[in-house]
Design an enzyme around this catalytic site. Structure first.
Site, mmCIF file in Angstrom:
data_model
loop_
_atom_site.group_PDB
_atom_site.id
_atom_site.type_symbol
_atom_site.label_atom_id
_atom_site.label_comp_id
_atom_site.label_asym_id
_atom_site.label_seq_id
_atom_site.Cartn_x
_atom_site.Cartn_y
_atom_site.Cartn_z
ATOM 1 N N GLN A 48 0.828 -1.195 0.000
ATOM 2 C CA GLN A 48 0.000 0.000 0.000
ATOM 3 C C GLN A 48 0.864 1.248 0.000
ATOM 4 O O GLN A 48 2.045 1.207 0.346
ATOM 5 C CB GLN A 48 -0.938 -0.028 1.217
ATOM 6 C CG GLN A 48 -1.797 -1.297 1.239
ATOM 7 C CD GLN A 48 -2.792 -1.331 2.365
ATOM 8 O OE1 GLN A 48 -3.358 -0.324 2.743
ATOM 9 N NE2 GLN A 48 -3.030 -2.524 2.904
ATOM 10 N N GLU B 202 -4.381 -0.898 5.500
ATOM 11 C CA GLU B 202 -3.591 -0.350 6.604
ATOM 12 C C GLU B 202 -4.276 0.937 7.060
ATOM 13 O O GLU B 202 -4.590 1.796 6.244
ATOM 14 C CB GLU B 202 -2.155 -0.068 6.162
ATOM 15 C CG GLU B 202 -1.352 -1.329 5.889
ATOM 16 C CD GLU B 202 0.102 -1.028 5.565
ATOM 17 O OE1 GLU B 202 0.549 0.097 5.852
ATOM 18 O OE2 GLU B 202 0.777 -1.914 5.016
ATOM 19 N N ALA C 250 4.825 9.030 11.388
ATOM 20 C CA ALA C 250 5.677 8.265 12.299
ATOM 21 C C ALA C 250 7.130 8.702 12.135
ATOM 22 O O ALA C 250 7.642 8.761 11.012
ATOM 23 C CB ALA C 250 5.547 6.776 12.020
ATOM 24 N N LEU D 237 13.216 5.860 12.013
ATOM 25 C CA LEU D 237 14.388 5.421 12.751
ATOM 26 C C LEU D 237 15.641 5.845 11.990
ATOM 27 O O LEU D 237 15.564 6.202 10.809
ATOM 28 C CB LEU D 237 14.357 3.898 12.909
ATOM 29 C CG LEU D 237 13.238 3.353 13.802
ATOM 30 C CD1 LEU D 237 13.173 1.832 13.689
ATOM 31 C CD2 LEU D 237 13.437 3.773 15.247
ATOM 32 N N ASP E 65 -1.203 -9.528 11.327
ATOM 33 C CA ASP E 65 -0.236 -9.375 10.229
ATOM 34 C C ASP E 65 1.201 -9.180 10.732
ATOM 35 O O ASP E 65 1.935 -8.385 10.191
ATOM 36 C CB ASP E 65 -0.658 -8.175 9.358
ATOM 37 C CG ASP E 65 0.147 -8.083 8.076
ATOM 38 O OD1 ASP E 65 0.434 -9.129 7.483
ATOM 39 O OD2 ASP E 65 0.487 -6.958 7.673
ATOM 40 N N ASP F 192 5.111 -1.289 11.735
ATOM 41 C CA ASP F 192 4.015 -1.632 10.821
ATOM 42 C C ASP F 192 2.811 -2.202 11.567
ATOM 43 O O ASP F 192 2.569 -3.413 11.581
ATOM 44 C CB ASP F 192 4.475 -2.633 9.749
ATOM 45 C CG ASP F 192 5.497 -2.027 8.808
ATOM 46 O OD1 ASP F 192 5.452 -0.804 8.598
ATOM 47 O OD2 ASP F 192 6.354 -2.774 8.295
#
Length: 536
Positions: free
Chosen positions: A226, A263, A346, A349, A415, A435
């Site tokens: 997605q 999602e 988000a 990292l 998932d 995720d």
């Protein structure tokens, strides 16, 4: 005579013009030689950008990506030279408060919560104040030069200036660390034991930046089923944007396979806060944001493939769909109202070129087949063979995976096929819970198969169990504290009320599974593995 004078004048004019051009070139070269090296970009930066795996169609984007990489490279060097760097810096085993790589854990993290806040009371509870082991230099993801200063160029320039020269003065009482933007403090604060501290005074600033910082670049993240975008801010921080695909009250249809589900942006936001409330702290900070598709994506993207997918719908709304494996087509287009679109932001990292991560396939991964079942679904003694398989045969890896199982069951997330760890810390570190967009899809039914690791292994950390018990009591009820945490998000309400109520019901079922395990053994310490010591 007249022609000769004209020719002479033309020759003199050309000679003068040539002389002026030569003079301008000499001045330019002199300025280049006298400018500090931090103001110039060299070819090595371009190579570093290519090595970082920038998204497709991002030739112009290379600048913010390259600079964000350079910042951490200049601050910490490569991962391979971290120990060497600390020796050169004369670093002490334990950094003092205020130095790079550490953040003070103080009650400032409770600032802004109203009087009588259940969330504040929860985080003040002794179970949320169990100390972590001493963090030494080898336990930090980055060893940072304590003299390195962060600043932006003058006159609104986006150029980053690095300076560790002795003559560079900072405001009274400040350290070089105080000049770092919030995202950089977050990165250098990561250690072997936690992604961020419990009472983290930096967290409100990070969430505020994710929700409000100006977006200077938007490109599609490659891979995945997605559409997701990587967005860059003026201070070189970056965030992963997942757009809204369905409303809060829509449930995943019962006939949908878990791998066909959408999602959800609100699931990413809720997962971050739930992970923090459970005291795992293994999900990077996430905030909701209302994005202008026209100004903050279409008009500034350098991703040519993405740019080709924008269109105006019959209703007059701005839409786009990008390129991906399954849900990128005009039938699954993302449309604004008329160009406003919700999404989750988000914090990214550290880049994998600087902090390598290892991806691990979950032993309880589903088959991702419409008719086949995985081995763990057919073998009730499956956990016994997992316990004999590295890395689950030693350390706390299996117990960390069961923590993740509890999180996924509470969210209804089926998932979880892989998880990641920071390679530098080996097997002795936490798991990254990334995720989470397929969580919170249903509230009317509970998928007990998600709890298979806990049911089959009958083991859980004592600290996790005690916190779950605490969250099942009225003063700290899980639905209440999560509702309070989500109320501070810009897109509140994040979850429909039935999802919050389902959390309490599912928490009861987790505790029932543990109770069943305890009833079936004479050795309770095999079920509740002590990680808190006496007195708890």
């Amino acid at each position: 005579m007249r022609c000769r004078l004209q020719a002479l004048f033309q020759r003199k004019f050309k000679a003068s013009l040539l002389l002026l051009l030569l003079l301008a070139l000499l001045v330019h070269l002199a300025m280049e030689l006298t400018l500090p090296s931090a103001h110039r970009l060299c070819g090595c930066d371009v190579k570093a950008t290519k090595a970082s795996g920038a998204p497709s169609g991002s030739a112009v984007l290379a600048s913010p990506k390259k600079l964000s990489l350079r910042i951490l490279q200049d601050f910490s060097g490569s991962n391979g030279s971290l120990e060497k760097s600390s020796q050169l810096q004369g670093a002490r085993p334990q950094a003092k408060a205020g130095e790079p790589g550490t953040r003070r854990q103080s009650r400032e993290g409770n600032a802004g919560w109203p009087e009588g806040s259940k969330l504040a009371a929860l985080f003040a509870h002794p179970l949320y104040n169990i100390p972590i082991p001493e963090v030494t230099q080898k336990d930090k993801l980055f060893v940072v030069n304590p003299m390195e200063k962060f600043s932006l160029g003058h006159s609104g320039s986006d150029e980053w200036i690095s300076s560790s020269k002795a003559e560079t003065l900072l405001p009274t009482g400040k350290t070089a660390y105080d000049t770092y933007p919030a995202w950089l403090k977050f990165h250098v604060g990561i250690n072997r034991y936690e992604l961020y501290p419990r009472q983290d005074p930096l967290m409100p600033t990070i969430l505020q930046d994710l929700a409000t910082q100006r977006i200077v670049s938007s490109v599609q993240k490659s891979g995945g089923t997605q559409l997701k975008l990587i967005m860059t801010f003026p201070n070189y921080g970056q965030a992963l944007f997942k757009p809204m695909k369905q409303t809060r009250d829509q449930e995943t249809p019962t006939d949908f396979f878990y791998f066909s589900d959408f999602e959800r942006h609100n699931a990413e936001i809720a997962a971050f806060h739930l992970d923090r409330i459970l005291d795992f702290r293994r999900i990077p900070p996430v905030s909701g944001r209302l994005v202008n598709i026209t100004k903050e994506i279409r008009d500034i993207t350098t991703d040519k493939k993405l740019a080709k997918t924008f269109f105006i719908s019959p209703a007059g709304n701005v839409c786009f769909y990008g390129e991906c494996s399954y849900y990128c087509s005009t039938e699954h287009a993302l449309c604004g109202k008329p160009d406003q679109l919700e999404g989750s932001m988000a914090a990214l990292l550290p880049d994998k070129t600087l902090a390598k991560r290892r991806s691990w396939r979950s032993p309880w991964r589903r088959s991702y087949h419409k008719s086949k079942k995985a081995e763990w679904e057919l073998n009730p003694n499956y956990c016994a063979q997992v316990r004999e398989t590295p890395p689950y045969d030693r350390g706390h890896r299996l117990l960390d995976l069961i923590d993740m199982t509890v999180l996924d069951f509470l969210m209804g997330n089926m998932d979880r096929h892989h998880y990641e760890t920071f390679e530098k810390f080996g097997n002795d570190t936490f798991l990254l819970h990334l995720d989470n967009g397929r969580g919170f899809g249903t509230h009317s039914r509970d998928e007990m198969s998600i709890l298979a690791p806990l049911q089959q292994c009958c083991s859980i950390k004592k600290s996790t169990y005690l916190r779950l018990q605490l969250l099942a009591t009225q003063p700290y009820l899980l639905s209440d504290v999560l509702r309070e945490a989500l109320a501070a998000d810009p897109l509140t309400p994040i979850l429909a009320e039935p999802h919050l109520q389902a959390l309490d019901r599912r928490l009861g079922k987790v505790l029932d599974v543990v109770a069943h395990c305890l009833a079936g053994t004479a050795h309770s310490d095999e079920v509740l593995v002590d990680d808190v010591g006496p007195g708890m």
